[in-house]
Design a protein around this motif. Structure first.
Motif, PDB file in Angstrom:
ATOM      1  N   LEU A 108       0.800  -1.258   0.074  1.00  8.76           N
ATOM      2  CA  LEU A 108      -0.003  -0.129   0.096  1.00  8.76           C
ATOM      3  C   LEU A 108       0.810   1.314  -0.067  1.00  8.76           C
ATOM      4  CD1 LEU A 108      -2.868  -1.184   2.705  1.00  8.76           C
ATOM      5  CD2 LEU A 108      -3.017  -0.558   0.227  1.00  8.76           C
ATOM      6  N   LEU A 109       1.882   1.181   0.885  1.00  5.82           N
ATOM      7  CA  LEU A 109       2.854   2.326   0.691  1.00  5.82           C
ATOM      8  C   LEU A 109       3.524   2.855  -0.367  1.00  5.82           C
ATOM      9  CD1 LEU A 109       4.150   2.124   4.386  1.00  5.82           C
ATOM     10  CD2 LEU A 109       2.489   3.542   3.779  1.00  5.82           C
ATOM     11  N   LEU A 110       4.011   1.693  -0.950  1.00  4.16           N
ATOM     12  CA  LEU A 110       4.500   1.682  -2.016  1.00  4.16           C
ATOM     13  C   LEU A 110       3.537   2.224  -3.307  1.00  4.16           C
ATOM     14  CD1 LEU A 110       6.916   0.947  -4.198  1.00  4.16           C
ATOM     15  CD2 LEU A 110       5.811  -1.118  -4.608  1.00  4.16           C
ATOM     16  N   CYS A 111       2.576   1.613  -3.508  1.00  7.03           N
ATOM     17  CA  CYS A 111       1.577   1.815  -4.552  1.00  7.03           C
ATOM     18  C   CYS A 111       1.146   3.406  -4.624  1.00  7.03           C
ATOM     19  CB  CYS A 111       0.510   0.966  -4.621  1.00  7.03           C
ATOM     20  SG  CYS A 111       0.978  -0.457  -5.199  1.00  7.03           S
ATOM     21  N   PHE A 112       0.779   3.762  -3.374  1.00  8.15           N
ATOM     22  CA  PHE A 112       0.276   4.998  -3.330  1.00  8.15           C
ATOM     23  C   PHE A 112       1.275   6.049  -2.975  1.00  8.15           C
ATOM     24  CE2 PHE A 112      -3.670   2.665  -2.509  1.00  8.15           C
ATOM     25  CZ  PHE A 112      -4.553   3.466  -3.149  1.00  8.15           C
ATOM     26  N   GLY A 113       2.687   5.791  -3.332  1.00  8.63           N
ATOM     27  CA  GLY A 113       3.691   6.744  -3.371  1.00  8.63           C
ATOM     28  C   GLY A 113       4.101   7.334  -2.096  1.00  8.63           C
ATOM     29  N   HIS A 114       3.919   6.381  -0.948  1.00  3.33           N
ATOM     30  CA  HIS A 114       4.504   6.833   0.494  1.00  3.33           C
ATOM     31  C   HIS A 114       5.825   6.199   0.848  1.00  3.33           C
ATOM     32  CE1 HIS A 114       0.773   8.622   1.511  1.00  3.33           C
ATOM     33  NE2 HIS A 114       0.047   7.688   1.016  1.00  3.33           N
ATOM     34  N   VAL A 115       6.108   5.472  -0.077  1.00  4.72           N
ATOM     35  CA  VAL A 115       7.679   4.990  -0.026  1.00  4.72           C
ATOM     36  C   VAL A 115       8.012   4.580  -1.385  1.00  4.72           C
ATOM     37  CG1 VAL A 115       7.623   3.997   2.383  1.00  4.72           C
ATOM     38  CG2 VAL A 115       7.088   2.401   0.489  1.00  4.72           C
ATOM     39  N   SER A 116       9.545   4.761  -1.496  1.00  2.00           N
ATOM     40  CA  SER A 116      10.148   4.482  -3.049  1.00  2.00           C
ATOM     41  C   SER A 116      10.188   2.645  -2.845  1.00  2.00           C
ATOM     42  CB  SER A 116      11.506   4.913  -3.031  1.00  2.00           C
ATOM     43  OG  SER A 116      12.257   4.287  -1.914  1.00  2.00           O
ATOM     44  N   PRO A 117      10.268   2.333  -4.120  1.00  2.00           N
ATOM     45  CA  PRO A 117      10.423   0.955  -4.281  1.00  2.00           C
ATOM     46  C   PRO A 117      11.704   0.446  -3.625  1.00  2.00           C
ATOM     47  CG  PRO A 117      10.181   1.810  -6.473  1.00  2.00           C
ATOM     48  CD  PRO A 117      10.092   2.892  -5.475  1.00  2.00           C
ATOM     49  N   ALA A 118      12.812   1.103  -3.619  1.00  2.00           N
ATOM     50  CA  ALA A 118      14.004   0.683  -2.788  1.00  2.00           C
ATOM     51  C   ALA A 118      13.784   0.609  -1.393  1.00  2.00           C
ATOM     52  CB  ALA A 118      15.121   1.766  -3.144  1.00  2.00           C
ATOM     53  N   LYS A 119      13.178   1.445  -0.731  1.00  2.00           N
ATOM     54  CA  LYS A 119      12.760   1.673   0.741  1.00  2.00           C
ATOM     55  C   LYS A 119      11.742   0.542   0.968  1.00  2.00           C
ATOM     56  CE  LYS A 119      12.916   3.310   4.857  1.00  2.00           C
ATOM     57  NZ  LYS A 119      14.220   3.067   5.527  1.00  2.00           N
ATOM     58  N   ALA A 120      10.833   0.254   0.253  1.00  2.00           N
ATOM     59  CA  ALA A 120       9.981  -0.766   0.427  1.00  2.00           C
ATOM     60  C   ALA A 120      10.672  -2.354   0.420  1.00  2.00           C
ATOM     61  CB  ALA A 120       8.799  -0.809  -0.527  1.00  2.00           C
ATOM     62  N   LEU A 121      11.492  -2.643  -0.561  1.00  2.00           N
ATOM     63  CA  LEU A 121      12.365  -3.710  -0.613  1.00  2.00           C
ATOM     64  C   LEU A 121      13.265  -3.734   0.627  1.00  2.00           C
ATOM     65  CD1 LEU A 121      13.058  -6.208  -2.023  1.00  2.00           C
ATOM     66  CD2 LEU A 121      14.875  -4.838  -3.341  1.00  2.00           C
ATOM     67  N   GLU A 122      13.961  -2.660   1.149  1.00  4.22           N
ATOM     68  CA  GLU A 122      14.625  -2.554   2.385  1.00  4.22           C
ATOM     69  C   GLU A 122      14.043  -3.150   3.419  1.00  4.22           C
ATOM     70  OE1 GLU A 122      16.592   0.910   5.130  1.00  4.22           O
ATOM     71  OE2 GLU A 122      16.555   1.179   2.804  1.00  4.22           O
ATOM     72  N   LEU A 123      12.851  -2.492   3.582  1.00  2.00           N
ATOM     73  CA  LEU A 123      12.124  -2.886   4.882  1.00  2.00           C
ATOM     74  C   LEU A 123      11.630  -4.177   4.904  1.00  2.00           C
ATOM     75  CD1 LEU A 123       9.755   0.335   5.106  1.00  2.00           C
ATOM     76  CD2 LEU A 123      11.665  -0.225   6.624  1.00  2.00           C
ATOM     77  N   SER A 124      11.191  -4.502   3.683  1.00  2.00           N
ATOM     78  CA  SER A 124      10.627  -5.931   3.512  1.00  2.00           C
ATOM     79  C   SER A 124      11.800  -7.278   3.748  1.00  2.00           C
ATOM     80  CB  SER A 124      10.113  -6.565   2.224  1.00  2.00           C
ATOM     81  OG  SER A 124      10.902  -6.625   1.266  1.00  2.00           O
ATOM     82  N   ARG A 125      13.136  -6.671   3.642  1.00  2.00           N
ATOM     83  CA  ARG A 125      14.081  -7.668   3.588  1.00  2.00           C
ATOM     84  C   ARG A 125      15.237  -7.246   5.016  1.00  2.00           C
ATOM     85  NH1 ARG A 125      15.035 -10.240  -1.493  1.00  2.00           N
ATOM     86  NH2 ARG A 125      17.255 -10.892  -0.869  1.00  2.00           N
ATOM     87  N   LEU A 126      14.714  -6.404   6.011  1.00  2.00           N
ATOM     88  CA  LEU A 126      15.224  -5.891   7.005  1.00  2.00           C
ATOM     89  C   LEU A 126      16.071  -7.166   8.047  1.00  2.00           C
ATOM     90  CD1 LEU A 126      15.910  -3.142   8.394  1.00  2.00           C
ATOM     91  CD2 LEU A 126      14.026  -3.564   9.912  1.00  2.00           C
ATOM     92  N   GLU A 127      15.290  -8.248   8.075  1.00  4.37           N
ATOM     93  CA  GLU A 127      15.632  -9.436   8.907  1.00  4.37           C
ATOM     94  C   GLU A 127      16.763 -10.096   8.044  1.00  4.37           C
ATOM     95  OE1 GLU A 127      14.317 -13.433  11.065  1.00  4.37           O
ATOM     96  OE2 GLU A 127      12.660 -12.362  10.303  1.00  4.37           O
ATOM     97  N   GLU A 128      16.444 -10.102   6.859  1.00  9.27           N
ATOM     98  CA  GLU A 128      17.570 -11.110   6.024  1.00  9.27           C
ATOM     99  C   GLU A 128      18.886 -10.155   5.870  1.00  9.27           C
ATOM    100  OE1 GLU A 128      17.992 -12.539   1.468  1.00  9.27           O
ATOM    101  OE2 GLU A 128      16.141 -11.969   2.026  1.00  9.27           O
TER     102      GLU A 128
END
Length: 160
Positions: A108-128
């Motif tokens: 949601l944050l990505l599609c509506f422009g509240h985070v960049s693709p790079a930031k969304a990916l960074e957050l999704s892979r934080l544990e990794e």
């Protein structure tokens, strides 16, 4: 479009909506690890994203410490209302982003422009990334996979 095509499309749409709801119930943004260092990093990074979800979509998610009690029922009506307001293609794009990110909230944050693709990916892979920082990465694998996912997320964002 034939009746069969319309029927199949509706079924796929229902599957996509169900997946979005399921990802939200156990969203990546809500889990805090037992490792104190990672837990602190998650709280620091995920907190602002959860606040953006609440502020921009009325979706309130709470941190969880384990897989028990996954459901976040208070957030479901807001997500359902949002999904009703979206066009079919937007729901499919959101579902694709959610699958790549393992998070409806980040999608949601990505599609509506509240985070960049790079930031969304960074957050999704934080544990990794936390594990990679500690133990190292397999460059041929991690780098290529990350780049491919970021390209797909960028395409979804541009298409939106």
């Amino acid at each position: 479009m034939s009746f069969l095509d319309a029927s199949r499309s509706q079924t796929l749409l229902q599957v996509a909506e169900t997946r979005l709801k399921q990802f939200l119930a156990g969203d990546t943004l809500t889990f805090l690890d037992h490792n104190p260092e990672l837990r602190e990093l998650q709280a620091k990074e995920f907190g602002p994203a959860l606040e953006k979800l609440r502020k921009n979509f009325g979706i309130s998610l709470e941190f969880k410490e384990d897989m028990h009690g996954l459901a976040q029922p208070a957030a479901q009506p807001e997500l359902e209302a949002l999904l009703r307001s979206l066009a079919t293609w937007q729901k499919f794009a959101l579902d694709s982003a959610s699958g790549l990110l393992k998070s409806t909230g980040l999608a949601l944050l990505l599609c509506f422009g509240h985070v960049s693709p790079a930031k969304a990916l960074e957050l999704s892979r934080l544990e990794e990334q936390f594990q990679v920082d500690r133990f190292g990465a397999i460059e041929e694998f991690h780098g290529i996979e990350e780049t491919e996912i970021e390209l797909k997320l960028t395409a979804i964002r541009l298409f939106w």
